[in-house]
Design a protein around this motif. Structure first.
Motif, PDB file in Angstrom:
ATOM      1  N   VAL A  14      69.388 -33.831  59.160  1.00 22.00           N
ATOM      2  CA  VAL A  14      69.963 -35.003  58.454  1.00 22.00           C
ATOM      3  C   VAL A  14      71.161 -35.277  59.300  1.00 22.00           C
ATOM      4  N   SER A  15      71.337 -36.838  59.456  1.00 25.38           N
ATOM      5  CA  SER A  15      72.497 -37.168  60.749  1.00 25.38           C
ATOM      6  C   SER A  15      73.948 -36.437  60.321  1.00 25.38           C
ATOM      7  N   MET A  16      74.586 -36.065  61.106  1.00 24.83           N
ATOM      8  CA  MET A  16      75.668 -35.466  61.012  1.00 24.83           C
ATOM      9  C   MET A  16      76.956 -36.456  60.947  1.00 24.83           C
ATOM     10  N   LEU A  17      77.961 -36.173  59.839  1.00 28.42           N
ATOM     11  CA  LEU A  17      78.903 -37.043  59.904  1.00 28.42           C
ATOM     12  C   LEU A  17      80.161 -36.212  60.036  1.00 28.42           C
ATOM     13  N   MET A  18      80.855 -36.166  61.072  1.00 26.41           N
ATOM     14  CA  MET A  18      82.120 -35.519  61.554  1.00 26.41           C
ATOM     15  C   MET A  18      83.279 -35.885  60.832  1.00 26.41           C
ATOM     16  N   LEU A  19      83.597 -35.106  59.914  1.00 24.34           N
ATOM     17  CA  LEU A  19      85.083 -35.390  59.064  1.00 24.34           C
ATOM     18  C   LEU A  19      86.082 -34.558  59.817  1.00 24.34           C
ATOM     19  N   SER A  20      87.070 -35.221  59.762  1.00 23.93           N
ATOM     20  CA  SER A  20      88.611 -34.587  60.338  1.00 23.93           C
ATOM     21  C   SER A  20      89.065 -33.430  59.396  1.00 23.93           C
ATOM     22  N   GLN A  51      76.328 -31.306  54.608  1.00 15.60           N
ATOM     23  CA  GLN A  51      76.577 -32.105  55.979  1.00 15.60           C
ATOM     24  C   GLN A  51      77.704 -33.117  55.793  1.00 15.60           C
ATOM     25  N   ASP A  52      77.655 -33.773  54.851  1.00 21.19           N
ATOM     26  CA  ASP A  52      78.674 -34.797  54.990  1.00 21.19           C
ATOM     27  C   ASP A  52      79.987 -34.424  54.779  1.00 21.19           C
ATOM     28  N   GLN A  53      80.164 -33.488  53.854  1.00 15.65           N
ATOM     29  CA  GLN A  53      81.400 -32.948  53.636  1.00 15.65           C
ATOM     30  C   GLN A  53      82.007 -31.911  54.628  1.00 15.65           C
ATOM     31  N   TYR A  54      81.209 -31.148  55.482  1.00 13.44           N
ATOM     32  CA  TYR A  54      81.648 -30.367  56.258  1.00 13.44           C
ATOM     33  C   TYR A  54      81.326 -30.728  57.842  1.00 13.44           C
ATOM     34  N   GLY A  55      80.496 -31.834  58.200  1.00 12.94           N
ATOM     35  CA  GLY A  55      80.285 -32.317  59.418  1.00 12.94           C
ATOM     36  C   GLY A  55      79.364 -31.223  59.940  1.00 12.94           C
ATOM     37  N   ILE A  56      78.757 -30.239  59.523  1.00 10.68           N
ATOM     38  CA  ILE A  56      77.914 -29.387  60.034  1.00 10.68           C
ATOM     39  C   ILE A  56      76.447 -29.794  59.955  1.00 10.68           C
ATOM     40  N   LYS A  57      75.757 -29.736  61.104  1.00 10.47           N
ATOM     41  CA  LYS A  57      74.407 -30.186  61.008  1.00 10.47           C
ATOM     42  C   LYS A  57      73.482 -28.999  60.497  1.00 10.47           C
ATOM     43  N   VAL A  58      72.663 -29.200  59.571  1.00  8.85           N
ATOM     44  CA  VAL A  58      71.919 -27.991  58.861  1.00  8.85           C
ATOM     45  C   VAL A  58      70.385 -28.336  59.401  1.00  8.85           C
ATOM     46  N   ASN A  59      69.953 -27.312  60.257  1.00  7.35           N
ATOM     47  CA  ASN A  59      68.575 -27.432  60.488  1.00  7.35           C
ATOM     48  C   ASN A  59      67.705 -26.356  59.515  1.00  7.35           C
ATOM     49  N   VAL A  60      66.881 -27.046  58.997  1.00  8.96           N
ATOM     50  CA  VAL A  60      66.029 -26.125  57.943  1.00  8.96           C
ATOM     51  C   VAL A  60      64.688 -25.852  58.067  1.00  8.96           C
ATOM     52  N   SER A  61      64.279 -24.711  58.013  1.00 14.41           N
ATOM     53  CA  SER A  61      62.880 -24.222  58.171  1.00 14.41           C
ATOM     54  C   SER A  61      62.523 -23.612  56.726  1.00 14.41           C
ATOM     55  N   THR A  62      61.258 -23.484  56.342  1.00 15.03           N
ATOM     56  CA  THR A  62      60.708 -22.891  55.080  1.00 15.03           C
ATOM     57  C   THR A  62      59.811 -21.740  55.203  1.00 15.03           C
ATOM     58  N   TYR A  63      59.653 -21.225  54.269  1.00 12.70           N
ATOM     59  CA  TYR A  63      58.488 -20.170  54.266  1.00 12.70           C
ATOM     60  C   TYR A  63      58.048 -20.027  52.771  1.00 12.70           C
ATOM     61  N   SER A  64      56.963 -19.352  52.622  1.00 16.41           N
ATOM     62  CA  SER A  64      56.297 -19.581  51.183  1.00 16.41           C
ATOM     63  C   SER A  64      56.013 -18.171  50.474  1.00 16.41           C
ATOM     64  N   SER A  65      56.608 -16.909  51.071  1.00 15.07           N
ATOM     65  CA  SER A  65      56.536 -15.868  50.633  1.00 15.07           C
ATOM     66  C   SER A  65      57.751 -14.889  51.310  1.00 15.07           C
ATOM     67  N   ASN A  66      58.289 -13.802  50.613  1.00 11.13           N
ATOM     68  CA  ASN A  66      59.161 -12.879  51.319  1.00 11.13           C
ATOM     69  C   ASN A  66      58.381 -12.275  52.455  1.00 11.13           C
ATOM     70  N   GLU A  67      57.251 -12.148  52.414  1.00 10.24           N
ATOM     71  CA  GLU A  67      56.472 -11.554  53.579  1.00 10.24           C
ATOM     72  C   GLU A  67      56.476 -12.376  54.844  1.00 10.24           C
ATOM     73  N   ASP A  68      56.216 -13.767  54.431  1.00  9.72           N
ATOM     74  CA  ASP A  68      56.291 -14.744  55.780  1.00  9.72           C
ATOM     75  C   ASP A  68      57.576 -14.528  56.367  1.00  9.72           C
ATOM     76  N   MET A  69      58.715 -14.504  55.214  1.00  8.26           N
ATOM     77  CA  MET A  69      59.990 -14.697  55.937  1.00  8.26           C
ATOM     78  C   MET A  69      60.643 -13.293  56.809  1.00  8.26           C
ATOM     79  N   LEU A  70      60.026 -12.299  56.409  1.00  7.81           N
ATOM     80  CA  LEU A  70      60.306 -10.974  56.927  1.00  7.81           C
ATOM     81  C   LEU A  70      59.423 -10.876  58.229  1.00  7.81           C
ATOM     82  N   SER A  71      58.234 -11.496  58.027  1.00  8.95           N
ATOM     83  CA  SER A  71      57.519 -11.153  59.471  1.00  8.95           C
ATOM     84  C   SER A  71      58.002 -12.359  60.690  1.00  8.95           C
ATOM     85  N   LYS A  72      58.495 -13.403  60.141  1.00  6.81           N
ATOM     86  CA  LYS A  72      59.011 -14.459  61.133  1.00  6.81           C
ATOM     87  C   LYS A  72      60.451 -14.220  61.546  1.00  6.81           C
ATOM     88  N   LEU A  73      61.227 -13.430  60.670  1.00 12.18           N
ATOM     89  CA  LEU A  73      62.428 -12.780  60.958  1.00 12.18           C
ATOM     90  C   LEU A  73      62.164 -11.690  62.344  1.00 12.18           C
TER      91      LEU A  73
END
Length: 350
Positions: A14-20, A51-73
């Motif tokens: 999502v677009s990043m809004l940099m706040l002072s 993102q709007d509050q902190y000006g930090i760009k968040v990149n999100v990836s998703t998984y469907s199970s703990n096993e998926d997550m552990l394997s990917k990690l």
């Protein structure tokens, strides 16, 4: 909540809004944050607000199970992700494998919003590495217009009369655990003789399963493609809103109970940003937005004060305390036992 075997990866930026005044990141922080979380579990609105509050760009990836997550990690280089959202037993595994960073409690003042009953869990004593997000149970959904028999237990799902009518979670531990519970065994069974008995019954479920789905099992229930489901409680709550014929059943044997947690993986490149993100998600407003969209069990007592009766009095959303008490958490098992579970799962899905 959650919450499982092919990993679904969705990059959300999502677009990043940099706040002072928001640039308090550590040396290695670069104004970004890479989070790896469950599918359909965290509000995009809450992420955008962060993102709007902190000006930090968040990149999100998703998984469907703990096993998926552990394997990917395991397959990624250290530092690929800054924040994860594993369930209880996966936290225990990651701690045992020295795969998590300790949390800076001074940077998490909103931790005070979490009800004490959800703190100091057995899988992470003192919450050194994790803080609660949401939880719930894996229970039963029944379309009463399509099922002419009473269903009260996990055991009822093995009835041959339900051939081709069930959607179950695409999750090894949930489905095998449900089978074990239906036989009076623990979801964390390790005895090989008992596991052989469980496997025999598990295979009898094969003919009844129409669909394995952890991403959005409510869809098959809402459409009527499946008349019965063994799915997450919040998925049932959302399905009930769309299809009034659907009812929730808490299994008489005691349900699979889970609590998902925010953690920071070892080597996170944006640790300070991760602390900001986790603390934000612990705020009452963010927690309210998340449970309003994904109505799982909410450990955030301040958020609960903001929720209306639709959530508080809805037993599909706000799971009753006695259901949690009578249920069972999945635990981390040794590698040899997990190999047996994996083999059982593979045979079921062949």
């Amino acid at each position: 909540m959650k919450k499982k075997v092919m990993s679904l990866l969705l990059a959300v930026t999502v677009s990043m809004l940099m706040l002072s005044g928001c640039g308090n990141a550590g040396k290695t922080d670069n104004g970004e944050l890479n989070v790896f979380i469950w599918t359909e579990y965290v509000s995009e609105g809450a992420i955008a607000d962060f993102q709007d509050q902190y000006g930090i760009k968040v990149n999100v990836s998703t998984y469907s199970s703990n096993e998926d997550m552990l394997s990917k990690l395991k397959s990624e280089s250290e530092g690929a992700y800054d924040v994860l959202l594993p369930s209880d037993y996966a936290v225990e595994y990651l701690v045992a494998q020295d795969k998590l960073e300790k949390l800076d409690r001074e940077e998490l003042p909103n931790l005070k919003n979490i009800d004490d009953s959800y703190l100091d869990p057995s899988y992470d004593p003192g919450n050194l590495y994790s803080v609660p997000y949401e939880g719930g149970v894996a229970c039963i959904a029944v379309n009463t217009s399509k099922v002419d028999r009473e269903i009260t237990s996990y055991d009822d799902l093995f009835d041959p009369a339900l051939e081709g009518q069930i959607v179950v979670l695409d999750d090894t531990r949930a489905v095998i655990g449900m089978t074990a519970r239906s036989m009076g065994y623990s979801m964390n069974e390790t005895d090989r003789t008992v596991l052989s008995e469980i496997q025999e019954k598990l295979m009898s479920l094969k003919q009844n399963v129409r669909l394995y789905d952890s991403d959005s099992p409510k869809s098959a229930l809402i459409s009527g493609d499946c008349a019965v489901g063994m799915v997450w409680s919040a998925e049932i709550a959302m399905a009930m809103e769309e299809n009034p014929d659907i009812e929730i059943v808490y299994p008489s044997e005691g349900a699979y109970v889970f609590l998902d947690n925010w953690v920071v993986p070892k080597g996170a490149r944006n640790y300070d940003n991760a602390m900001k993100f986790i603390n934000y998600m612990l705020s009452a407003d963010a927690a309210k937005e998340n449970i309003s969209e994904f109505p799982y069990l909410c450990p955030n007592k301040k958020a609960l004060e903001l929720m209306g009766d639709d959530y508080v009095s809805n037993q599909a959303k706000n799971v009753p305390a006695e259901v949690i008490k009578n249920g069972e958490f999945v635990k981390y098992l040794d590698a040899d036992t997990l190999a047996v579970y994996d083999e059982m799962w593979t045979k079921l899905k062949e």
